[in-house]
Write a protein that holds these residues in place. Sequence first.
Motif, PDB file in Angstrom:
ATOM      1  N   ILE A 102      -1.065   3.235  -5.147  1.00 43.25           N
ATOM      2  CA  ILE A 102      -1.472   3.977  -4.833  1.00 43.25           C
ATOM      3  C   ILE A 102      -1.305   3.496  -2.796  1.00 43.25           C
ATOM      4  CG2 ILE A 102      -3.580   4.678  -3.555  1.00 43.25           C
ATOM      5  CD1 ILE A 102      -4.938   4.648  -6.656  1.00 43.25           C
ATOM      6  N   VAL A 103      -1.061   2.218  -3.453  1.00 45.51           N
ATOM      7  CA  VAL A 103      -0.974   1.340  -1.953  1.00 45.51           C
ATOM      8  C   VAL A 103       1.279   1.306  -1.628  1.00 45.51           C
ATOM      9  CG1 VAL A 103      -1.137  -0.870   0.390  1.00 45.51           C
ATOM     10  CG2 VAL A 103      -2.535  -0.124  -1.770  1.00 45.51           C
ATOM     11  N   LEU A 104       1.857   0.825  -2.555  1.00 45.03           N
ATOM     12  CA  LEU A 104       3.245   1.195  -2.131  1.00 45.03           C
ATOM     13  C   LEU A 104       4.261   2.391  -1.951  1.00 45.03           C
ATOM     14  CD1 LEU A 104       3.511  -2.439  -3.677  1.00 45.03           C
ATOM     15  CD2 LEU A 104       3.169  -1.632  -1.402  1.00 45.03           C
ATOM     16  N   TRP A 148      -5.083  -3.199 -14.037  1.00 39.13           N
ATOM     17  CA  TRP A 148      -5.533  -2.276 -11.912  1.00 39.13           C
ATOM     18  C   TRP A 148      -4.897  -2.757 -11.869  1.00 39.13           C
ATOM     19  CZ3 TRP A 148      -7.693  -5.042  -8.857  1.00 39.13           C
ATOM     20  CH2 TRP A 148      -7.681  -4.640  -7.223  1.00 39.13           C
ATOM     21  N   HIS A 149      -4.678  -3.552 -10.992  1.00 38.08           N
ATOM     22  CA  HIS A 149      -3.964  -4.442 -10.188  1.00 38.08           C
ATOM     23  C   HIS A 149      -2.627  -2.476  -9.654  1.00 38.08           C
ATOM     24  CE1 HIS A 149      -3.307  -8.141  -7.587  1.00 38.08           C
ATOM     25  NE2 HIS A 149      -3.491  -6.887  -7.001  1.00 38.08           N
ATOM     26  N   ALA A 189      -1.589   0.169 -10.349  1.00 37.37           N
ATOM     27  CA  ALA A 189      -2.138   1.176 -10.448  1.00 37.37           C
ATOM     28  C   ALA A 189      -2.690   0.972  -9.357  1.00 37.37           C
ATOM     29  CB  ALA A 189      -3.564   1.819 -11.164  1.00 37.37           C
ATOM     30  N   LEU A 190      -3.273  -0.047  -8.818  1.00 30.39           N
ATOM     31  CA  LEU A 190      -3.796   0.291  -6.823  1.00 30.39           C
ATOM     32  C   LEU A 190      -2.372  -0.373  -5.880  1.00 30.39           C
ATOM     33  CD1 LEU A 190      -4.205  -1.875  -4.939  1.00 30.39           C
ATOM     34  CD2 LEU A 190      -6.072  -0.627  -4.645  1.00 30.39           C
ATOM     35  N   MET A 191      -1.622  -1.095  -6.806  1.00 31.52           N
ATOM     36  CA  MET A 191      -0.380  -1.096  -5.855  1.00 31.52           C
ATOM     37  C   MET A 191       0.518  -0.206  -5.559  1.00 31.52           C
ATOM     38  SD  MET A 191       1.026  -4.931  -7.976  1.00 31.52           S
ATOM     39  CE  MET A 191       2.847  -4.808  -6.689  1.00 31.52           C
ATOM     40  N   GLN A 228       4.056  -7.575  -9.369  1.00 33.65           N
ATOM     41  CA  GLN A 228       2.887  -7.832  -8.874  1.00 33.65           C
ATOM     42  C   GLN A 228       3.401  -9.680  -9.366  1.00 33.65           C
ATOM     43  OE1 GLN A 228       0.756  -8.827 -12.336  1.00 33.65           O
ATOM     44  NE2 GLN A 228      -1.726  -8.726 -11.186  1.00 33.65           N
ATOM     45  N   LEU A 258       0.353   6.749 -11.994  1.00 33.68           N
ATOM     46  CA  LEU A 258      -0.878   5.408 -12.622  1.00 33.68           C
ATOM     47  C   LEU A 258      -0.640   5.642 -13.861  1.00 33.68           C
ATOM     48  CD1 LEU A 258      -2.660   6.853  -9.455  1.00 33.68           C
ATOM     49  CD2 LEU A 258      -1.416   5.186  -9.557  1.00 33.68           C
TER      50      LEU A 258
END
Lengths: 213, 213
Positions: free
Chosen positions: A59-61, A52-53, A55-57, A148, A75
């Motif tokens: 989107i943000v990066l 999950w972390h 996938a969030l990264m 990460q 993703l």
Amino acid sequence: MLVDRNPLPDDLAADLRRQLAFVIEVDQMKAVIRETVIPSVDRCENDAEHSWHLALMAIVLREHAREPVDLPRVLEMLIVHDLVEVYAGDTPLRLQDDQQEVREREAADRLFPLLPGDQGDRLRGAWEEFEAHETAEAQFARSLDRLQPMLMEWMHDGQRWRDNGASAEGIRSRLGIIADGSPALWDVAESLIAEADRRGWLSPDEPGNSVGF
Amino acid sequence: MLVDRNPLPDDLAADLRRQLAFVIEVDQMKAVIRETVIPSVDRCENDAEHSWHLALMAIVLREHAREPVDLPRVLEMLIVHDLVEVYAGDTPLRLQDDQQEVREREAADRLFPLLPGDQGDRLRGAWEEFEAHETAEAQFARSLDRLQPMLMEWMHDGQRWRDNGASAEGIRSRLGIIADGSPALWDVAESLIAEADRRGWLSPDEPGNSVGF
């Protein structure tokens, strides 16, 4: 399979029943424990949280990918890239070898065919693409997968780097792959390594010194 | 912020530094504990694991959406839909009220502006779309968000349904929203409810009987 403990009702359509059984089976990602200690609570991370972390990264990066990437593909790869570990277990970077690859391929042979039709092949395709590290999407996904744990490690004052005698060159040689997917994120890694070294968290650069995780 | 415990090196570009601080901040998703007990290990699930599981479900179950959905948008919503809970905490379905909405909006006002430029607004947009439950993508995402705890509950022989006196009608009234995004997955829910009732896990249908989770 996990679902055998309490099989789903018989009246469900066969393909949908297999899909739900797969969804339940991969719940075991929450029980695959990595060595990374998370900063928010002092315990090791599991594969589900890690995925999950990442996938969030993504989107943000995403703007920091070496070249424009197809975010949905990134993703999808990140969400499935550790699935084989429900059977093969997690292997810390410093302990990875050919045997691990064999274990993971056997796990893939067992896991993906649980899905109906060609769906398993399609998911396996995303995993294979990640592993092959050839497309821009796979390279960016891998950059995040390597950065990460560094961020988590940073938040713990390099505890594992210190425990495992990591050297600056040891880390660079194993994490340099970050640059393939994102030169900008590799600059971040270099900055963290340099500052860790200044703070005395790292061991001298000698042959065989490890990545630390 | 979590990153204040060990600020990132000063030599990073300001916007990238803010993005990384955000990535570290939302690590707290791993510490937001839900009431759902997971089947693979006997402990409660956290928001990070839950979000990953939903994203995986979206990939596996997408064909069962009421109408063709933009999968990338569904994934983005699922990955960010619980982020506000790092400040607002998780509220079980049976306890949700207006106050929860206020708490979550305040959390959103605090969380999303941590990102640079309009990036926070874009992520907030995904969260708002999920909450509004209007687009086909949001409705499918919500269907998965409601079905997943049911699958976990099924694997635990309806323990929480029994503990909380859930009735078939209580569950139907709160989970019927699954049908908006996926009639096929609502059929699954109905099948699980009917079988749970046959097995004596549910309480009689009386006004006020709860959803059980």
